[in-house]
Each structure stands twice: as C-alpha cells, then as structure tokens.
Design a protein around this motif. Sequence first.
Motif, mmCIF file in Angstrom:
data_model
loop_
_atom_site.group_PDB
_atom_site.id
_atom_site.type_symbol
_atom_site.label_atom_id
_atom_site.label_comp_id
_atom_site.label_asym_id
_atom_site.label_seq_id
_atom_site.Cartn_x
_atom_site.Cartn_y
_atom_site.Cartn_z
ATOM 1 N N CYS A 71 0.827 -1.209 0.000
ATOM 2 C CA CYS A 71 0.000 0.000 0.000
ATOM 3 C C CYS A 71 0.866 1.266 0.000
ATOM 4 C CB CYS A 71 -0.920 0.006 1.223
ATOM 5 S SG CYS A 71 -1.885 1.520 1.319
ATOM 6 N N PHE A 73 -0.132 4.236 0.561
ATOM 7 C CA PHE A 73 -0.656 5.254 1.474
ATOM 8 C C PHE A 73 -0.386 4.952 2.946
ATOM 9 C CE2 PHE A 73 -4.261 6.430 -1.741
ATOM 10 C CZ PHE A 73 -3.300 6.926 -2.610
ATOM 11 N N CYS A 74 0.127 3.748 3.254
ATOM 12 C CA CYS A 74 0.448 3.451 4.657
ATOM 13 C C CYS A 74 1.624 4.335 5.090
ATOM 14 C CB CYS A 74 0.753 1.965 4.812
ATOM 15 S SG CYS A 74 -0.756 0.982 5.048
ATOM 16 N N HIS A 122 -4.580 1.412 7.675
ATOM 17 C CA HIS A 122 -4.813 0.934 6.310
ATOM 18 C C HIS A 122 -6.298 0.669 6.057
ATOM 19 C CE1 HIS A 122 -4.079 -1.014 2.514
ATOM 20 N NE2 HIS A 122 -4.739 -2.090 2.919
ATOM 21 N N HIS A 174 -6.881 1.808 1.156
ATOM 22 C CA HIS A 174 -6.530 2.725 2.246
ATOM 23 C C HIS A 174 -7.444 3.970 2.192
ATOM 24 C CE1 HIS A 174 -3.124 3.952 5.019
ATOM 25 N NE2 HIS A 174 -3.943 4.996 5.021
#
Length: 349
Positions: A71, A73-74, A122, A174
Amino acid sequence: MITFEKTVKQARILNPLKGFQEDTLTFEYRADPLTGRNTTIIKGMLNYVSKFLVSDDSLLNSLVEKTRVNCPFCPESVRDKTPMFTKDFLDEGRIFVGDAVVIPNLLGHAERSILVVLSREHHLKLKDFTPKPVFDGFKGGVAYLKRLSEVEPSIRFPAFVFNYLPPAGSSICHPHMQVLVRDRPFYLVELLIERSRAYYELYKRSYWLDLGSKERGGERYLFDIDGVEWLVPFAPLRGANEVQAVVRGKSNLLELSDREWLGLAEGISKILQFYHKEGYMSFNIILVSGPTDEHLDYFDVNLRMISRPGIQALSFTDAWALPYLLWDGEAVEEPEQLAERIGAFTGNK
Ligand SMILES: [Zn+2]
C-alpha cells in the motif's frame, strides 16, 4: 416554489410466493424538485437486495491484508511511493494536516486531480470514520484549493469525492478522498447551477434556502450541525441509503468556515455510523461547489452520500443499466422510511 410531485403506478401479477394469488406491485415516480429527473421508489426492494449489501467478513479481511502489503498510502510508504507537487506549485511537495496527507494523483480524473490520504490506518470500518480525520482531510483539500486559486485561478470548479473500497470504485483500499478540479463544471454541477439560477430568476429566492425552509422539521429532515443541514432527498439520485447535506448560504468550498467543515465532517461520521450499524462497509460521497472565484446567491455547496454493496464472492453491483446508462434514479425504499430509521439511530426523531 418547491413542489414534491409523485405519481403512483401499479402492476398486477399472480404471485407464486402466495400460492398464485393476485398481488399488486407499487411503483412511485418522483420528480426531483430542482431538476425534474425521475426517481422510481420501489417498495420492498430493500428487503430483496439486502443480502447483497452486507459483506463476507473473511473476504473483506483477506482484501485488507493483501492490499496492506504494497500500500503506497500506509505511513511507512507515503513519503517514498506517492507523487509530489512540483516546486513552483508547492515547495514542500506535499501538504500535511493532522494525519491527512495531500498529494497529486498519479493518474487523475481531471486536469487538476489530487488525493488526500485520510488516516494512518490501512483500513477503517465505517464506525471508525470519526469527524477528526474527515475534517483534517477537508482542511488539506482546502489548502490545496487556496494554492490553486493563486496559481491557476481559471481552474475553478472543485468537487470532493470519496470512493471507499472496491464496490464504490476505489482501486486503493486505504482510506482516502479525491479533490477533482477543472476549468468547467461536472455535468451534475452544471445542471444544479443552471436550474438554481432559473429558480432564482423566477421566484427571486434561493432554491436551497427554500428547500431548507420546506424540509425543516418534516419527515425527511435529519439534523442541523454547525450551519449544515442534513436530510434524505425526496427523489434520491441513486440506490441505497442516500443522504443529502446543504451548507447554508455558501456557494463555493473556499467560503466555508472551520465550523461548517466540522458540520460536514460530523454529519458524515454520523451517517457512516448508521451505515455500519446496518452492516455496510463501502460508500461514495460527492461534495459539490460553485466556481471558487465568485459568490452565487442562488447556489449552495451541497453533498450526497450513498452506501454501496458488500464485499462478496458474487460481485453484485448496483451500478446496473437503469441508473448507469438510462440516467434514471431508483430508490430501494421510501426516503421517509430511511429518514425515520436514521433519526431513530441518531436520536433526532
Ligand atoms: Zn495502507
């Protein structure tokens, strides 16, 4: 003046579920009081489709775990894997507000299309969308709009959009929001602005002000938070659990005060709590605006939100031909009944 027009039609069938006794089906055609667009209210449809609206927990958990691995965006990846603004636009490259991170979109939907990552987590269940991350996300979006209005004032029609989880059209799980900005309005926004202007010219009053006066205290009205009015629309745009909000007297997103942004964030959080209680996981929101470079007396910033189907092996979608291609509306229960259920949940009825 605002009128709520509806026409009831019926069909007769011999129903196999009732030993082939004659049965009557009811269809209610409702005209949107501003645009005239038809929405058909199909009584009993919510019961029929409800099995498609809940999620299979093991499928959901597996989706969350699989998408967590790469991911972007984590928190450990967001600074390495997401795009940055060019130096001439924003020296620092990204905007941070609380836990929200504002970044350009790698592959956008408009000439100025950005993303706002809303949380460090997440995955959030709908009950965990508290007002704070939504408010911070809004403030991040506004900081971007302010900078854009300085650099490129001709790009003046913004819309804030949430697509949460794949049934709502999101490719990244996310929690995030999009800010789409163009030099021309989206079709719905153009229609709302045009019809609002025509209403104003005819009656010398704002449609949105009249809508609030007419609905306040009525069976579809939900609550008023910090200058933002929440209701269930008479003729919903789309299928399930549609809620509308209107920011009184503010025609574009740059006019909103922190109090009004909080009113939007708190209302969204309340409705998502209700969706969670009903067993839903996925939703869409649009927050639409007039042009950011002028005030329109006849138009108010407004929002629509809907729940989407569950995560299931069957991959049911409610984006089927009637709403998607025929451009008609359909609601799976009477709006007044939905308002009553939300009101009972939030304590406003
Ligand atoms: Zn993530």
